[in-house]
Design an enzyme around this catalytic site. Sequence first.
Site, PDB file in Angstrom:
ATOM      1  N   ASP A 175     -17.133 -27.002  18.148  1.00  0.00           N
ATOM      2  CA  ASP A 175     -17.862 -28.228  18.453  1.00  0.00           C
ATOM      3  C   ASP A 175     -19.326 -27.928  18.771  1.00  0.00           C
ATOM      4  O   ASP A 175     -19.627 -26.979  19.488  1.00  0.00           O
ATOM      5  CB  ASP A 175     -17.203 -28.889  19.670  1.00  0.00           C
ATOM      6  CG  ASP A 175     -17.342 -30.391  19.667  1.00  0.00           C
ATOM      7  OD1 ASP A 175     -18.006 -30.915  18.762  1.00  0.00           O
ATOM      8  OD2 ASP A 175     -16.780 -31.034  20.574  1.00  0.00           O
ATOM      9  N   GLN A 212     -11.879 -26.769  19.084  1.00  0.00           N
ATOM     10  CA  GLN A 212     -12.850 -27.255  18.110  1.00  0.00           C
ATOM     11  C   GLN A 212     -14.080 -26.355  18.082  1.00  0.00           C
ATOM     12  O   GLN A 212     -14.532 -25.894  19.130  1.00  0.00           O
ATOM     13  CB  GLN A 212     -13.316 -28.665  18.470  1.00  0.00           C
ATOM     14  CG  GLN A 212     -12.339 -29.762  18.140  1.00  0.00           C
ATOM     15  CD  GLN A 212     -12.969 -31.122  18.390  1.00  0.00           C
ATOM     16  OE1 GLN A 212     -13.515 -31.379  19.448  1.00  0.00           O
ATOM     17  NE2 GLN A 212     -12.874 -32.002  17.415  1.00  0.00           N
ATOM     18  N   CYS A 231     -18.482 -33.400  24.214  1.00  0.00           N
ATOM     19  CA  CYS A 231     -19.852 -33.921  24.225  1.00  0.00           C
ATOM     20  C   CYS A 231     -20.398 -34.156  25.627  1.00  0.00           C
ATOM     21  O   CYS A 231     -21.600 -33.981  25.858  1.00  0.00           O
ATOM     22  CB  CYS A 231     -19.940 -35.201  23.396  1.00  0.00           C
ATOM     23  SG  CYS A 231     -18.668 -36.418  23.742  1.00  0.00           S
ATOM     24  N   LYS A 252     -20.226 -41.760  10.859  1.00  0.00           N
ATOM     25  CA  LYS A 252     -20.042 -40.324  10.628  1.00  0.00           C
ATOM     26  C   LYS A 252     -19.911 -40.009   9.146  1.00  0.00           C
ATOM     27  O   LYS A 252     -19.551 -40.872   8.331  1.00  0.00           O
ATOM     28  CB  LYS A 252     -18.791 -39.821  11.364  1.00  0.00           C
ATOM     29  CG  LYS A 252     -17.498 -40.511  10.942  1.00  0.00           C
ATOM     30  CD  LYS A 252     -16.289 -39.962  11.694  1.00  0.00           C
ATOM     31  CE  LYS A 252     -14.997 -40.674  11.283  1.00  0.00           C
ATOM     32  NZ  LYS A 252     -13.792 -40.058  11.826  1.00  0.00           N
ATOM     33  N   HIS A 294     -23.319 -30.023  19.478  1.00  0.00           N
ATOM     34  CA  HIS A 294     -24.091 -31.251  19.625  1.00  0.00           C
ATOM     35  C   HIS A 294     -25.559 -30.908  19.466  1.00  0.00           C
ATOM     36  O   HIS A 294     -26.073 -30.008  20.134  1.00  0.00           O
ATOM     37  CB  HIS A 294     -23.792 -31.917  20.964  1.00  0.00           C
ATOM     38  CG  HIS A 294     -22.374 -32.395  21.045  1.00  0.00           C
ATOM     39  ND1 HIS A 294     -21.344 -31.572  21.451  1.00  0.00           N
ATOM     40  CD2 HIS A 294     -21.825 -33.585  20.722  1.00  0.00           C
ATOM     41  CE1 HIS A 294     -20.214 -32.246  21.379  1.00  0.00           C
ATOM     42  NE2 HIS A 294     -20.467 -33.461  20.935  1.00  0.00           N
ATOM     43  N   HIS A 328     -23.005 -35.264  16.774  1.00  0.00           N
ATOM     44  CA  HIS A 328     -21.757 -34.576  17.110  1.00  0.00           C
ATOM     45  C   HIS A 328     -21.274 -33.965  15.790  1.00  0.00           C
ATOM     46  O   HIS A 328     -21.159 -34.684  14.791  1.00  0.00           O
ATOM     47  CB  HIS A 328     -20.690 -35.555  17.592  1.00  0.00           C
ATOM     48  CG  HIS A 328     -21.114 -36.494  18.678  1.00  0.00           C
ATOM     49  ND1 HIS A 328     -20.550 -36.477  19.942  1.00  0.00           N
ATOM     50  CD2 HIS A 328     -22.014 -37.514  18.686  1.00  0.00           C
ATOM     51  CE1 HIS A 328     -21.090 -37.442  20.667  1.00  0.00           C
ATOM     52  NE2 HIS A 328     -21.969 -38.088  19.930  1.00  0.00           N
ATOM     53  N   ARG A 383      -5.434 -33.852  23.264  1.00  0.00           N
ATOM     54  CA  ARG A 383      -5.344 -35.263  22.875  1.00  0.00           C
ATOM     55  C   ARG A 383      -3.875 -35.660  22.809  1.00  0.00           C
ATOM     56  O   ARG A 383      -3.042 -34.901  22.305  1.00  0.00           O
ATOM     57  CB  ARG A 383      -6.027 -35.513  21.531  1.00  0.00           C
ATOM     58  CG  ARG A 383      -7.523 -35.249  21.575  1.00  0.00           C
ATOM     59  CD  ARG A 383      -8.201 -35.525  20.249  1.00  0.00           C
ATOM     60  NE  ARG A 383      -9.614 -35.122  20.298  1.00  0.00           N
ATOM     61  CZ  ARG A 383     -10.434 -35.152  19.259  1.00  0.00           C
ATOM     62  NH1 ARG A 383      -9.995 -35.580  18.083  1.00  0.00           N
ATOM     63  NH2 ARG A 383     -11.691 -34.769  19.389  1.00  0.00           N
TER      64      ARG A 383
END
Length: 655
Positions: free
Chosen positions: A385, A383, A336, A466, A387, A512, A365
Amino acid sequence: MRLDVDGVEVEAESGATFAEVLGQALSKKRMKQVVAARACGRVHDLTASVPECALSDGGVAPVLESEPDGLEVIRHSAAHLMAEAVKNLFPEAKVTIGPAIESGFYYDFDYHRPFTPEDLEAIEAEMVRLAGRDEPFECRVMPREEAERLFREQGEDYKLEIMRDLGEESFSVYSQGGFTDLCRGPHVPSSGRIKAFKLLSTGGAYWRGDENNRMLSRIYGTAYANPKDLKKHLQRLEEAAKRDHRKLGRQLDLFSFHDEIGAGMVLWHPKGALVRTILEDFERKEHLKRGYKIVQGPLILKRDLWEKSGHYDNYRENMYFTEIEEQEYGIKPMNCLSHMLVYRSRIRSYRDLPVRLFELGQVHRHEKSGVLHGLTRVRQFTQDDAHILCRPDQLQDEILGVITFVTDVMRLFGFEFEAELSTRPEKSIGSQEDWDRATDALKSALEAGGYDYGVNEGDGAFYGPKIDILIKDALDRRWQCATCQCDFTLPERFDLTYVGEDGERHRPVMLHRVILGSLERFLGVLIEHCSGKFPTWLAPVQAKILTVTDDQAEYAAQVERRLGAAGVRVEADLRNEKLGYKVREAQLEKVPFMLVIGDKEMEEGGVNVRLRGGENLGLKSVEEAVGLIRDDAAEPFKRGGMSYSFEACPNEPAD
């Protein structure tokens, strides 16, 4: 006192137990199914006295052995029974904790060696013997000093540590037979109610999950209300073992793990990397079709940015850090920050919004070694991912767009799914007003879209609530993959703005979101869901050419080139082996189409088409075979109303 007991009003004396009041309202047959009672918002032992709050707070209800709360009581009690059996057989073992878990229970022991499969057989036999004695589970509340003296005399150091950390003045302990354990309960009335159980496996676990603490020996088991349900569960476990993606990953030569590389790091082999590439290409195209812009950010960012975002204070234990020229950098656990900087790189007008930024971003992670599990729990992963930065008035449509995207993709893979709304956790940033706005936006979108959802209190991200999507696989297991998080806080911290119709600066809202989530995790789930039989469009090898003798080798090479030119991912098995052996190997490799070539097929300029399920479609021309493969690849897309493009994929030239 008059009580509502499961919809029946009964008269009960002060101090009456749950078993006594339930016995007045329920038949003897139904009472045999009751393992606990529900009152005042919690589950109680049947032997406990009914509290006064039950008079005004919904009365008393039975907890049946077959319902989730009842199964949890049975499994928790089975964990105590197992601990008693272990102490009988291995008196030197020290007990730590033994909770019920989603599909069973475990107990951790401090013992000088790991438990063996032979030990498990002996422990289970001892559990059967103890259950046959039908000893009552008895609860006592002890003052701190008395409880400490009890466990000190037993040499149970871990129980003493737990009591010290809890810091309470009194503790409840449960006893059955000769075993006493520190426990809040509740439990079944007696050990004879634990009728169907099985010890499954052993493993290691650090005390309190801390790698600096002593390694303990963990025993896993499961328990059900009756032998029939237990048998069904064991059959599911047997099927799950056959589908285990770690086993299939080796068998299909997709990926591997190596101690030399490090725990939780995946090494993708050619076929596995090809599956990933096909999946990534599909994702890029779908995102572009839906109005996303592809971006890419660096793998490491300065610590200052992580402090500004709140990750350093709220997520630091899950991150890796390094130092360059005396400046500390954080290896990104999510994407992000880079996406916000892309947005902030120029002035945005209200007409520019929504801005949807997408990245197949590699993240790291720090997961504890004890929770690493094949592809489904790794330390390095990618990911899908994105935004979305939008105006507040666009928020509901954007959330619905994300959920629709998820629905389309999960339908493509044959997954059913459930939605879950997760709210503000204790460790979080941002004002309550922003959290309320974000939570209301997610709720409104779910309700506007007609989606049923559950609520998971306190499990949101630290910056916003979320929606989690839990997909259901072929074995009815739930996996969290997709998510959509609503965030008013980080746009504030990073001073993200747009110029509104009024010419003033306004703050956008950020979503997100991921669709598949971690590609590694998703592929692990998919492999188990389809038992390694990838849909034809995703299979690394879509067709395998099998020759009967060496005489067909030259023709087989021609067919391989023609299929490759038509976009089919094809391999040829020209070995001088029996056809049955080649077919069996191709089936074990889960190849969707087998194209057999003998003298007849060579003379007629065709191939004999067989499917991996065993069906023989007979002699087909090469063009017909290509058409069958194309149609099978496109079918899931047609079924889900999505478009599919069958692109040529270069093959190595045949010898």
